[in-house]
Design an enzyme around this catalytic site. Structure first.
Site, PDB file in Angstrom:
ATOM      1  N   ARG A  39       0.846  -1.196   0.000  1.00  0.00           N
ATOM      2  CA  ARG A  39       0.000   0.000   0.000  1.00  0.00           C
ATOM      3  C   ARG A  39       0.872   1.232   0.000  1.00  0.00           C
ATOM      4  NH1 ARG A  39      -4.785   0.655   4.314  1.00  0.00           N
ATOM      5  NH2 ARG A  39      -3.036   1.220   5.621  1.00  0.00           N
ATOM      6  N   ASP A  79       0.469  -2.724  12.136  1.00  0.00           N
ATOM      7  CA  ASP A  79       0.908  -3.165  10.806  1.00  0.00           C
ATOM      8  C   ASP A  79       1.245  -4.659  10.872  1.00  0.00           C
ATOM      9  OD1 ASP A  79       2.735  -3.847   8.612  1.00  0.00           O
ATOM     10  OD2 ASP A  79       2.626  -1.715   8.142  1.00  0.00           O
ATOM     11  N   THR A 139      -1.190   7.525  -0.743  1.00  0.00           N
ATOM     12  CA  THR A 139      -2.493   7.362  -1.420  1.00  0.00           C
ATOM     13  C   THR A 139      -3.287   6.183  -0.846  1.00  0.00           C
ATOM     14  OG1 THR A 139      -1.631   5.827  -3.055  1.00  0.00           O
ATOM     15  CG2 THR A 139      -1.463   8.180  -3.580  1.00  0.00           C
TER      16      THR A 139
END
Ligand code: PRP
Ligand code: URA
Length: 210
Positions: free
Chosen positions: A105, A201, A109
């Site tokens: 990712r 994460d 954005t």
């Protein structure tokens, strides 16, 4: 929500997901838990695997009895974090083929970028189980399923340990024909598109990076 989504509310799965979330859970324990949760989720997600009767001789007689047709399954982790779930599924179906899709990712954005794709061939006849512990915006999941369909994949299941409502909706809208298996549906995404409460994460926690 969609009939294609199964939430796996088994106490063993929920207990282990809570341990996974804990900031005090270190890399080694995190890996072990991810694998165990994947195996428990796989037990449910694979309940419709095709069986084939084969002949077996017991100490008493010969009978025809069902076995899983191993050739029919492909596991496809989304790199990196999906790798943490592979051994849990392979513990259940050791003969499954394993493909890989590399996506990351973009930090700004939040859109996925592909950097690797290698799938078992031919893939048309297989049940394909895509693995990613986190379904956040759904961008990575939608791209991964797009790739698999482009390569000819038809029967697709997507397994995710923690999902945000936004990701589930985006994936169901884009690919209404696939089955989703979710360990826990969390509250929301934050402004950085992290799942809250989530676990942080997943890739960093599995591989000890940051
Ligand atoms: C994480 C996760 C998913 C993705 C989910 O991977 O493992 O693949 O983010 O987010 P999305 O639903 O908004 O697309 P990441 O891109 O951080 O890559 P990594 O596994 O290599 O760390
Ligand atoms: N990817 C992760 O690893 N965690 C999140 O919360 C969202 C995306």
């Amino acid at each position: 929500m969609s009939q294609n989504v199964t939430y796996l509310d088994h106490p063993l799965i929920q207990h282990k997901i809570s341990m996974l979330r804990d900031i005090k859970t270190g890399t080694n324990e995190f890996r072990k838990l991810t694998e165990e949760i994947a195996m428990l989720m796989g037990y449910e997600a694979l309940r419709d695997l095709p069986l084939e009767d084969i002949e077996v001789t017991t100490p008493l007689e010969t009978c025809r009895t069902p076995m899983i047709t191993g050739k029919k399954l492909a596991i496809v982790p989304i790199l990196r974090a999906g790798l943490g779930m592979v051994n849990g599924i392979l513990a259940l179906t050791p003969t499954a083929k394993v493909g890989h899709i590399g996506l990351y990712r973009d930090h700004d954005t939040h859109e996925p970028h592909e950097y690797y794709c290698k799938l078992p061939s031919p893939i048309e006849q297989r049940t394909i189980v895509v693995l990613d512990p986190m379904l956040a915006t759904g961008g990575s999941a939608v791209s991964a399923v797009d790739f698999i369909k482009k390569h000819g994949g038809k029967t697709i299941k997507f397994m995710s340990i923690i999902a945000a409502p936004e990701g589930v909706k985006r994936l169901c809208d884009a690919h209404p024909d696939i089955q989703l298996y979710i360990g826990h549906l969390d509250r929301e995404l934050n402004e950085d598109k992290y799942i809250c409460p989530g676990l942080g994460d997943a890739g960093d926690r599995i591989f000890g990076t940051k």
